[in-house]
Design an enzyme around this catalytic site. Structure first.
Site, PDB file in Angstrom:
ATOM      1  N   GLU A  38       0.883  -1.163   0.000  1.00 22.79           N
ATOM      2  CA  GLU A  38       0.000   0.000   0.000  1.00 22.79           C
ATOM      3  C   GLU A  38       0.929   1.223   0.000  1.00 22.79           C
ATOM      4  O   GLU A  38       1.806   1.321   0.850  1.00 22.79           O
ATOM      5  CB  GLU A  38      -0.870  -0.017   1.257  1.00 22.79           C
ATOM      6  N   ARG A 262       4.772 -12.436  10.079  1.00 21.86           N
ATOM      7  CA  ARG A 262       5.442 -11.163   9.812  1.00 21.86           C
ATOM      8  C   ARG A 262       6.863 -11.218  10.337  1.00 21.86           C
ATOM      9  O   ARG A 262       7.131 -11.871  11.339  1.00 21.86           O
ATOM     10  CB  ARG A 262       4.760 -10.017  10.579  1.00 21.86           C
ATOM     11  N   LYS A 272       4.096   0.843   9.544  1.00 20.50           N
ATOM     12  CA  LYS A 272       4.272   2.118   8.846  1.00 20.50           C
ATOM     13  C   LYS A 272       3.637   3.261   9.624  1.00 20.50           C
ATOM     14  O   LYS A 272       4.141   4.380   9.604  1.00 20.50           O
ATOM     15  CB  LYS A 272       3.659   2.029   7.447  1.00 20.50           C
TER      16      LYS A 272
HETATM   17  P1  ATP Z   1       2.530  -2.110   7.938  1.00 21.20           P
HETATM   18  O1  ATP Z   1       1.763  -2.722   9.063  1.00 21.20           O
HETATM   19  O2  ATP Z   1       3.982  -1.980   8.188  1.00 21.20           O
HETATM   20  O3  ATP Z   1       1.902  -0.860   7.425  1.00 21.20           O
HETATM   21  P2  ATP Z   1       1.317  -3.546   5.820  1.00 21.20           P
HETATM   22  O4  ATP Z   1       1.123  -5.005   5.857  1.00 21.20           O
HETATM   23  O5  ATP Z   1       0.133  -2.696   5.991  1.00 21.20           O
HETATM   24  O6  ATP Z   1       2.482  -3.186   6.811  1.00 21.20           O
HETATM   25  P3  ATP Z   1       1.619  -3.341   3.024  1.00 21.20           P
HETATM   26  O7  ATP Z   1       2.131  -2.204   2.245  1.00 21.20           O
HETATM   27  O8  ATP Z   1       0.182  -3.643   2.954  1.00 21.20           O
HETATM   28  O9  ATP Z   1       2.049  -3.097   4.513  1.00 21.20           O
HETATM   29  O10 ATP Z   1       2.485  -4.630   2.748  1.00 21.20           O
HETATM   30  C1  ATP Z   1       2.866  -5.085   1.486  1.00 21.20           C
HETATM   31  C2  ATP Z   1       3.264  -6.529   1.594  1.00 21.20           C
HETATM   32  O11 ATP Z   1       4.334  -6.677   2.524  1.00 21.20           O
HETATM   33  C3  ATP Z   1       2.111  -7.364   2.137  1.00 21.20           C
HETATM   34  O12 ATP Z   1       2.044  -8.546   1.386  1.00 21.20           O
HETATM   35  C4  ATP Z   1       2.485  -7.632   3.552  1.00 21.20           C
HETATM   36  O13 ATP Z   1       1.974  -8.854   3.993  1.00 21.20           O
HETATM   37  C5  ATP Z   1       4.013  -7.622   3.506  1.00 21.20           C
HETATM   38  N1  ATP Z   1       4.559  -7.193   4.792  1.00 21.20           N
HETATM   39  C6  ATP Z   1       4.323  -6.040   5.445  1.00 21.20           C
HETATM   40  N2  ATP Z   1       4.947  -6.009   6.629  1.00 21.20           N
HETATM   41  C7  ATP Z   1       5.605  -7.193   6.748  1.00 21.20           C
HETATM   42  C8  ATP Z   1       6.444  -7.783   7.744  1.00 21.20           C
HETATM   43  N3  ATP Z   1       6.722  -7.152   8.874  1.00 21.20           N
HETATM   44  N4  ATP Z   1       6.943  -9.003   7.496  1.00 21.20           N
HETATM   45  C9  ATP Z   1       6.678  -9.650   6.359  1.00 21.20           C
HETATM   46  N5  ATP Z   1       5.901  -9.160   5.385  1.00 21.20           N
HETATM   47  C10 ATP Z   1       5.361  -7.946   5.557  1.00 21.20           C
HETATM   48 MG    MG Z   2      -1.541  -3.037   4.604  1.00 21.06          MG
END
Ligand code: ATP
Ligand code: MG
Length: 561
Positions: A38, A262, A272
């Site tokens: 995102e 994660r 984020k």
């Molecule tokens: P955050 O909670 O940091 O905002 P998010 O999951 O909302 O993370 P996205 O931009 O939606 O962030 O993530 C893009 C991809 O990266 C998704 O497939 C997500 O599952 C993966 N991802 C995000 N954070 C992690 C993490 N800590 N470990 C492994 N994969 C991750």
């Molecule tokens: Mg997300």
């Protein structure tokens, strides 16, 4: 981790096993994965894990990986983030097949919604979000049907079209799937598919005022792209049932969702939302502050893409949540830099040494750039009668077995000569201001005929040739292993001493030519890289990581309770 273990082929992780089985059973001819960020922030080391996993699968098994921006929330997304994400994925060493945007599917998703409405599987609900929440029930009690649930298909089509046309205010109506308000999976209790939001979108502008929810965009986007293995993190396990339900009711390409734990790392935060707070509240200088767990921060600090990839690959993935010691990441960084970094001499806290019997104006000595790299070459190092050594490398009254400089004692100057300390000069307060030494001309490194063996070798810099620079030394950004799981606000646990600045250190003149992304080992000090704050008027270097894992939790730096 020993060398031989490290270079052995590791065993497959559980997702690689799934893909291998799928391919050998002939379920797919080739596979398609996607990395779906995102664009609401910069990528961090957790995302790096997901990137290495998704791109790693198609690198190993063939097929391809798309980069898909999951940009269905108009409020938090920005084009700046899109650009940084692309830069970070490329820097990590991966190239996507297609650059895609979920927002490009808004038209298709709208059509999908109409398909569900026409099948009697979705309805427009006039309830407020509070009313919907109140009717949801609990894990042990069924929910209640909304009074709008039995609207006719025609009425639903009409209302949904008017939602799209902008006739209703934000939050006044939603489109919901008609599943089962008593379902054991709470996410299956008539989930919201669309909401009204009159907001400007970074790509579609003001074209839309209804936006699909995550659950009605993600799986459908996967399906449109014919993604075979859609990999996400564990919090989406309960969403899988809805993911499958929507795909099966729409009769579209059957993508499958798989989950892994994660990546969490000690002494930092990874969401984020939290990283954004650190930036906006100025606890750090920006998303790429070298203390941040972001890819851009790590890069600026001097971590290499190869080290990050190796870390992701070696640590692997898990099916249960866990937290990995940041020391392990540093181990891979050090290991990679040891092979790549050119060695240089830099004096942080100088004391002047006058070599009283050195009569030449100057002399250039050859010094090996990297003993670990046969192709690393040599450089010319200037010596003159006045040099700096590290103040801590001299002791007036040394204990036994002190091999550095002391009155009457000899040491070798790295790549140069043996010197002996003859006289200690002090100021009125008794502070050492200069050391007068003599050198042995026949002891030159590489052609030493002195027959003298000294145990200590010191780094040094010629005074008149030295260049000065600012050095930034970084420590953990947080004082506790897992700031997010502590009581109170995670920001209460920020380490106030995470940055130490040395305004002026003395370097070999060659350092004037340092370039960005070039790693150095400052002998006996650690690994360093040029910071982008450097200008022609001043050099600035970041310490990437120390030479050894010397970090221990500081007893004084415990969280306030
Ligand atoms: P955050 O909670 O940091 O905002 P998010 O999951 O909302 O993370 P996205 O931009 O939606 O962030 O993530 C893009 C991809 O990266 C998704 O497939 C997500 O599952 C993966 N991802 C995000 N954070 C992690 C993490 N800590 N470990 C492994 N994969 C991750
Ligand atoms: Mg997300």
């Amino acid at each position: 981790m020993s060398e031989d273990v490290k270079h052995e082929e590791r065993s497959l992780n559980f997702l690689e096993e799934i893909v291998e089985n799928d391919l050998s059973a002939g379920r797919y001819k080739s596979i398609v994965t996607r990395f779906p960020p995102e664009p609401n922030g910069y990528l961090h080391i957790g995302h790096a894990t997901s990137i290495c996993l998704n791109f790693g699968l198609t690198k190993r098994f063939g097929g391809y990986t798309n980069l898909r921006f999951d940009d269905t929330n108009p409020v938090t997304e920005e084009t700046e983030y899109v650009e940084s994400i692309k830069g970070d994925v490329r820097w990590l060493g991966f190239e996507w097949k297609n650059e895609l945007y979920a927002s490009d599917y808004f038209g298709k998703l709208y059509e999908f919604a109409l398909v569900l409405i026409k099948a009697g599987l979705a309805y427009v609900d006039d309830s407020s979000s509070e009313e919907i929440a109140a009717m949801k029930g609990t894990p042990t009690e069924p929910g209640r049907n909304s009074s709008f649930r039995d609207r006719s298909i025609e009425e639903n089509i009409g209302l949904f079209e008017r939602m799209k046309a902008g006739e209703f205010g934000d939050g006044s109506r939603t489109l919901r799937a008609k599943i089962d308000m008593a379902h054991t999976n709470m996410l299956m209790r008539d989930p919201i598919l669309y909401r009204i939001k009159h907001a400007h979108h970074h790509r579609t502008g003001d074209q839309w005022c209804i936006y699909p929810m995550y659950d009605f965009a993600h799986g459908q986007s996967d399906s449109i792209e014919e993604v075979t293995h859609s990999i996400c993190t564990l919090e989406f396990v309960p969403h899988r049932e809805l993911y499958d339900w929507l795909i099966s009711k729409l009769g579209i390409y059957p993508s499958h969702q798989y989950e892994f734990a994660r990546r969490n790392l000690t002494y930092t935060v990874m969401s984020k939302r939290k990283l954004l707070q650190l930036v906006t509240e100025k606890h750090v200088t920006g998303w790429d502050d070298p203390r941040m767990p972001t890819i851009s921060g790590m890069r600026r600090r001097g971590y290499t893409a190869a080290a990050i990839r190796e870390f992701c690959d070696r640590v692997g993935i898990a099916k249960r949540d866990n937290i990995v010691d940041v020391g392990l990441l540093e181990f891979f960084v050090r290991e990679d830099l040891n092979k790549k970094a050119q060695r240089r001499m830099v004096v942080f806290d100088p004391v002047k040494v006058v070599i009283t019997n050195y009569t030449a104006a100057e002399e250039f000595l050859s010094s090996e750039n990297n003993p670990e790299d046969p192709a690393g070459g040599e450089r010319q190092l200037p010596l003159s009668a006045e040099i700096y050594i590290e103040r801590e490398d001299f002791m007036e009254n040394p204990p036994k077995k002190y091999f550095r400089l002391a009155p009457g004692q000899m040491v070798r100057l790295k790549s140069a000569y043996i010197i002996r300390c003859d006289e200690v000069i002090k100021d009125a307060d008794g502070n050492v201001t200069e050391l007068h030494c003599s050198y042995l001309p026949e002891s030159k490194s590489g052609s030493d005929t002195s027959g003298i063996n000294v145990k200590g070798t010191l780094h040094w810099v010629s005074v008149k040739h030295a260049v000065t620079a600012e050095i930034r030394l970084y420590d953990r950004l947080f004082k506790v292993e897992d700031p997010s799981s502590e009581e109170g606000d995670f920001k209460d646990y920020i380490n106030p001493a995470s940055l130490e600045v040395l305004k002026s250190v003395y370097m070999e003149p060659d350092m004037k030519h340092a370039s960005f992304d070039q790693p150095f080992q400052f002998i006996r000090k650690g690994y360093f890289t040029l910071d982008r704050d450097s200008s022609t008027s001043g050099l600035v270097f970041n310490r990437t990581v120390g030479l050894k894992d010397g970090w221990k939790p500081d007893a004084k730096a415990q969280p306030k309770k």
